[in-house]
Design an enzyme around this catalytic site. Structure first.
Site, PDB file in Angstrom:
ATOM      1  N   GLY A  76      -2.023  -6.297   4.212  1.00  0.00           N
ATOM      2  CA  GLY A  76      -1.230  -6.568   5.418  1.00  0.00           C
ATOM      3  C   GLY A  76      -2.134  -6.724   6.635  1.00  0.00           C
ATOM      4  O   GLY A  76      -3.367  -6.728   6.524  1.00  0.00           O
ATOM      5  N   PHE A  77      -1.514  -6.828   7.787  1.00  0.00           N
ATOM      6  CA  PHE A  77      -2.246  -6.975   9.054  1.00  0.00           C
ATOM      7  C   PHE A  77      -3.216  -5.795   9.250  1.00  0.00           C
ATOM      8  O   PHE A  77      -4.448  -5.963   9.239  1.00  0.00           O
ATOM      9  CB  PHE A  77      -1.216  -7.089  10.185  1.00  0.00           C
ATOM     10  CG  PHE A  77      -1.745  -6.820  11.562  1.00  0.00           C
ATOM     11  CD1 PHE A  77      -2.909  -7.419  12.024  1.00  0.00           C
ATOM     12  CD2 PHE A  77      -1.049  -5.951  12.413  1.00  0.00           C
ATOM     13  CE1 PHE A  77      -3.377  -7.150  13.304  1.00  0.00           C
ATOM     14  CE2 PHE A  77      -1.521  -5.686  13.687  1.00  0.00           C
ATOM     15  CZ  PHE A  77      -2.690  -6.285  14.129  1.00  0.00           C
ATOM     16  N   ASP A 118       3.685  -2.973  -6.891  1.00  0.00           N
ATOM     17  CA  ASP A 118       4.709  -2.427  -6.004  1.00  0.00           C
ATOM     18  C   ASP A 118       4.587  -0.901  -6.059  1.00  0.00           C
ATOM     19  O   ASP A 118       4.792  -0.307  -7.126  1.00  0.00           O
ATOM     20  CB  ASP A 118       6.087  -2.900  -6.503  1.00  0.00           C
ATOM     21  CG  ASP A 118       7.225  -2.368  -5.659  1.00  0.00           C
ATOM     22  OD1 ASP A 118       7.029  -1.369  -4.928  1.00  0.00           O
ATOM     23  OD2 ASP A 118       8.326  -2.935  -5.737  1.00  0.00           O
ATOM     24  N   LEU A 120       2.198   4.867  -9.591  1.00  0.00           N
ATOM     25  CA  LEU A 120       0.952   4.340  -9.029  1.00  0.00           C
ATOM     26  C   LEU A 120      -0.244   5.041  -9.670  1.00  0.00           C
ATOM     27  O   LEU A 120      -0.404   6.255  -9.536  1.00  0.00           O
ATOM     28  CB  LEU A 120       0.972   4.592  -7.515  1.00  0.00           C
ATOM     29  CG  LEU A 120      -0.248   4.208  -6.700  1.00  0.00           C
ATOM     30  CD1 LEU A 120      -0.545   2.718  -6.828  1.00  0.00           C
ATOM     31  CD2 LEU A 120      -0.025   4.566  -5.235  1.00  0.00           C
ATOM     32  N   TYR A 127      13.935   1.766   8.857  1.00  0.00           N
ATOM     33  CA  TYR A 127      12.505   1.927   9.129  1.00  0.00           C
ATOM     34  C   TYR A 127      12.220   3.306   9.725  1.00  0.00           C
ATOM     35  O   TYR A 127      11.400   4.065   9.219  1.00  0.00           O
ATOM     36  CB  TYR A 127      12.060   0.827  10.084  1.00  0.00           C
ATOM     37  CG  TYR A 127      10.576   0.816  10.394  1.00  0.00           C
ATOM     38  CD1 TYR A 127       9.637   0.538   9.405  1.00  0.00           C
ATOM     39  CD2 TYR A 127      10.114   1.065  11.684  1.00  0.00           C
ATOM     40  CE1 TYR A 127       8.274   0.511   9.703  1.00  0.00           C
ATOM     41  CE2 TYR A 127       8.759   1.022  11.989  1.00  0.00           C
ATOM     42  CZ  TYR A 127       7.842   0.751  10.993  1.00  0.00           C
ATOM     43  OH  TYR A 127       6.496   0.712  11.283  1.00  0.00           O
ATOM     44  N   LYS A 175      10.284   6.460   7.808  1.00  0.00           N
ATOM     45  CA  LYS A 175       9.018   7.024   8.282  1.00  0.00           C
ATOM     46  C   LYS A 175       9.165   8.517   8.593  1.00  0.00           C
ATOM     47  O   LYS A 175       8.234   9.292   8.374  1.00  0.00           O
ATOM     48  CB  LYS A 175       8.536   6.272   9.528  1.00  0.00           C
ATOM     49  CG  LYS A 175       8.094   4.845   9.244  1.00  0.00           C
ATOM     50  CD  LYS A 175       6.779   4.793   8.474  1.00  0.00           C
ATOM     51  CE  LYS A 175       6.285   3.364   8.293  1.00  0.00           C
ATOM     52  NZ  LYS A 175       5.036   3.293   7.511  1.00  0.00           N
ATOM     53  N   TYR A 230       4.147  18.211   0.803  1.00  0.00           N
ATOM     54  CA  TYR A 230       3.027  18.197  -0.158  1.00  0.00           C
ATOM     55  C   TYR A 230       1.853  19.009   0.387  1.00  0.00           C
ATOM     56  O   TYR A 230       1.136  19.643  -0.370  1.00  0.00           O
ATOM     57  CB  TYR A 230       2.592  16.755  -0.481  1.00  0.00           C
ATOM     58  CG  TYR A 230       3.338  16.189  -1.677  1.00  0.00           C
ATOM     59  CD1 TYR A 230       4.671  15.816  -1.576  1.00  0.00           C
ATOM     60  CD2 TYR A 230       2.708  16.057  -2.908  1.00  0.00           C
ATOM     61  CE1 TYR A 230       5.361  15.321  -2.661  1.00  0.00           C
ATOM     62  CE2 TYR A 230       3.394  15.562  -4.010  1.00  0.00           C
ATOM     63  CZ  TYR A 230       4.718  15.189  -3.880  1.00  0.00           C
ATOM     64  OH  TYR A 230       5.396  14.705  -4.967  1.00  0.00           O
ATOM     65  N   THR A 253       0.526  -2.457  17.902  1.00  0.00           N
ATOM     66  CA  THR A 253      -0.839  -2.956  17.756  1.00  0.00           C
ATOM     67  C   THR A 253      -0.787  -4.451  17.478  1.00  0.00           C
ATOM     68  O   THR A 253       0.137  -4.932  16.809  1.00  0.00           O
ATOM     69  CB  THR A 253      -1.531  -2.193  16.617  1.00  0.00           C
ATOM     70  OG1 THR A 253      -1.515  -0.801  16.954  1.00  0.00           O
ATOM     71  CG2 THR A 253      -2.958  -2.657  16.415  1.00  0.00           C
TER      72      THR A 253
HETATM   73  P1  NAD Z   1       2.268  -5.668   7.352  1.00  0.00           P
HETATM   74  O1  NAD Z   1       3.630  -6.076   6.944  1.00  0.00           O
HETATM   75  O2  NAD Z   1       1.299  -6.720   7.765  1.00  0.00           O
HETATM   76  O3  NAD Z   1       1.570  -4.818   6.217  1.00  0.00           O
HETATM   77  C1  NAD Z   1       2.282  -4.025   5.289  1.00  0.00           C
HETATM   78  C2  NAD Z   1       1.734  -4.304   3.904  1.00  0.00           C
HETATM   79  O4  NAD Z   1       2.426  -3.487   2.954  1.00  0.00           O
HETATM   80  C3  NAD Z   1       1.953  -5.778   3.463  1.00  0.00           C
HETATM   81  O5  NAD Z   1       0.755  -6.316   2.968  1.00  0.00           O
HETATM   82  C4  NAD Z   1       3.018  -5.653   2.372  1.00  0.00           C
HETATM   83  O6  NAD Z   1       2.927  -6.690   1.430  1.00  0.00           O
HETATM   84  C5  NAD Z   1       2.718  -4.260   1.811  1.00  0.00           C
HETATM   85  N1  NAD Z   1       3.848  -3.652   1.112  1.00  0.00           N
HETATM   86  C6  NAD Z   1       5.108  -3.462   1.581  1.00  0.00           C
HETATM   87  N2  NAD Z   1       5.874  -2.875   0.632  1.00  0.00           N
HETATM   88  C7  NAD Z   1       5.073  -2.670  -0.441  1.00  0.00           C
HETATM   89  C8  NAD Z   1       5.281  -2.105  -1.733  1.00  0.00           C
HETATM   90  N3  NAD Z   1       6.472  -1.624  -2.120  1.00  0.00           N
HETATM   91  N4  NAD Z   1       4.235  -2.051  -2.603  1.00  0.00           N
HETATM   92  C9  NAD Z   1       3.013  -2.533  -2.230  1.00  0.00           C
HETATM   93  N5  NAD Z   1       2.761  -3.086  -1.022  1.00  0.00           N
HETATM   94  C10 NAD Z   1       3.785  -3.164  -0.148  1.00  0.00           C
HETATM   95  O7  NAD Z   1       2.435  -4.589   8.528  1.00  0.00           O
HETATM   96  P2  NAD Z   1       1.340  -3.853   9.430  1.00  0.00           P
HETATM   97  O8  NAD Z   1       1.634  -4.147  10.834  1.00  0.00           O
HETATM   98  O9  NAD Z   1      -0.015  -4.085   8.898  1.00  0.00           O
HETATM   99  O10 NAD Z   1       1.738  -2.321   9.181  1.00  0.00           O
HETATM  100  C11 NAD Z   1       1.022  -1.503   8.269  1.00  0.00           C
HETATM  101  C12 NAD Z   1       1.537  -0.074   8.340  1.00  0.00           C
HETATM  102  O11 NAD Z   1       1.347   0.440   9.665  1.00  0.00           O
HETATM  103  C13 NAD Z   1       3.014   0.047   8.031  1.00  0.00           C
HETATM  104  O12 NAD Z   1       3.222   1.232   7.272  1.00  0.00           O
HETATM  105  C14 NAD Z   1       3.650   0.170   9.393  1.00  0.00           C
HETATM  106  O13 NAD Z   1       4.855   0.902   9.334  1.00  0.00           O
HETATM  107  C15 NAD Z   1       2.588   0.897  10.178  1.00  0.00           C
HETATM  108  N6  NAD Z   1       2.686   0.601  11.626  1.00  0.00           N
HETATM  109  C16 NAD Z   1       2.259  -0.594  12.144  1.00  0.00           C
HETATM  110  C17 NAD Z   1       2.377  -0.839  13.504  1.00  0.00           C
HETATM  111  C18 NAD Z   1       1.870  -2.103  14.149  1.00  0.00           C
HETATM  112  O14 NAD Z   1       1.943  -2.236  15.374  1.00  0.00           O
HETATM  113  N7  NAD Z   1       1.309  -3.052  13.428  1.00  0.00           N
HETATM  114  C19 NAD Z   1       2.976   0.121  14.338  1.00  0.00           C
HETATM  115  C20 NAD Z   1       3.431   1.291  13.774  1.00  0.00           C
HETATM  116  C21 NAD Z   1       3.265   1.544  12.417  1.00  0.00           C
END
Ligand code: NAD
Ligand code: UDP
Length: 317
Positions: free
Chosen positions: A11-12, A57, A62, A146, A150, A160, A176
């Site tokens: 992901g990002f 997934d 896992l 969501y 969380k 845990y 971010t």
């Molecule tokens: P994103 O959607 O780019 O990345 C999430 C990744 O998780 C993706 O690559 C997706 O394919 C993968 N994913 C989702 N469900 C899955 C599953 N069941 N099995 C395997 N992979 C799975 O989002 P992001 O912005 O990179 O966010 C990453 C984490 O950071 C998330 O948990 C998000 O809640 C948290 N977060 C991000 C932000 C932000 O500003 N970017 C803010 C608060 C929290």
């Protein structure tokens, strides 16, 4: 050499984390099902000897062969557009997915780090938000899949830690932005940049007076890595306290893009938080961390990346 597993690593944020940890000499196992991430985000890492990609997934059992020093659980849809579209998947990855990642950490004797969110504070009545604030979340509202996933994930992580002795950490991540966000993920910054670069109307929700405090991705990753290798249980807020209204953000993006796109006002989503700003006293004191990248610099770097990405997408279409 230490070795870690990152769920959501394609992901990002996950892809930036993979990159940073590899650069630090850590081996990385990235586990992702690409539901919202892209294989292209980690394609360039496939030639690194310390990098392994597993398509899986994490709501299914896992297993990762070999030793692990840490499990970082970042898998979850993260933008409102994504989690509205994937409500059950979001709840399952926050519940069963978190449990599977915790079980993996327990089995390996690894530290576990949960990517939580400022959404744990909901539409906050305390401003800025310290970690001691319990939040104002609607459990049956449009964002509940969501927010509550969380909050449950945080509670499970603490269980845990307390009942099973797993070394855990929780980071509450505030908004971010940076390279590798999807232009269509619906979040304000990528949406505004794509609209400004295409000369399309910039869609500000409501009157744009609601605020967010936005952090450049490199700063966030640095804070997360510090927390990862610390003993802190958290939760710890990581984010940039620089607070802007959404209208200010739209105007700044337009200016930095050199765009003449008009601003248009669209309906504001229900339960959209009115304000958000991290209190980062704890991260400053315990991790010696604070953000360094000014919002204009971070946005300029992000806009440069989007220009190239949008050209690539247009060529592929
Ligand atoms: P994103 O959607 O780019 O990345 C999430 C990744 O998780 C993706 O690559 C997706 O394919 C993968 N994913 C989702 N469900 C899955 C599953 N069941 N099995 C395997 N992979 C799975 O989002 P992001 O912005 O990179 O966010 C990453 C984490 O950071 C998330 O948990 C998000 O809640 C948290 N977060 C991000 C932000 C932000 O500003 N970017 C803010 C608060 C929290
Ligand atoms: N927003 C907006 N126009 C858009 C997308 C989002 O005005 O095209 C607003 C949204 O209503 C919210 C803020 O920008 O008030 C931040 O939204 P985002 O989805 O980026 O993050 P989150 O709401 O999860 O903090």
């Amino acid at each position: 050499m230490s070795r870690v597993a990152i769920t959501g690593g394609a992901g990002f944020l996950g892809s930036h984390l993979c990159e940073r940890l590899l650069a630090d000499g850590v081996e990385v196992v990235c586990v992702d099902n690409f539901v919202t991430g892209r294989p292209a985000n980690v394609e360039h890492l496939l030639r690194e000897p310390g990098f392994r990609l597993i398509e899986h997934d994490v709501t299914e059992a896992l297993q990762v062969p070999g030793p692990l020093a840490a499990v970082l659980h970042f898998a979850s849809p993260a933008s409102p557009v994504d989690y509205y579209r994937l409500p059950i998947e979001t709840l399952l990855v926050g519940s069963t997915g978190t449990q599977n990642a915790l079980e993996l950490a327990q089995a390996k004797g690894a530290r576990f780090l949960l990517a939580s969110t400022s959404e744990a504070y909901g539409d906050p009545k305390v401003h800025p938000q310290p970690e001691t604030y319990w939040g104002n979340v609607n459990p049956v509202g449009p964002r509940s899949m969501y927010d509550e996933a969380k909050r449950y994930a945080e509670a499970l992580t603490m269980a845990y830690r307390n009942a099973r002795g797993v070394d855990t950490g929780i980071v509450r991540i505030f908004n971010t932005y940076g390279p590798r966000m999807r232009a269509d993920d619906g979040r304000a910054i990528p949406t505004f940049i794509a609209q400004a670069l295409r000369g399309e109307p910039i869609t500000v929700a409501g009157d744009g007076s609601q605020t967010r405090s936005v952090c450049y991705v490199d700063d966030l990753i640095d804070g997360i890595v510090r927390l990862l290798w610390s003993w802190l249980p958290g939760p710890v807020n990581i984010g940039n306290p620089h607070e802007l209204t959404i209208l200010e953000t739209a105007r700044l993006v337009r200016e930095l893009c050199g765009s003449g796109a008009p601003i248009t006002f669209v309906p504001r989503p229900k339960d959209d938080p009115s304000v958000r700003q991290p209190d980062i006293t704890l991260a400053r004191r315990e991790l010696g961390w604070e953000p360094r990248v000014a919002v204009t610099d971070g946005l300029a770097r992000t806009i440069d990346w989007f220009r190239a990405d949008l050209r690539e997408l247009a060529r592929a279409a």
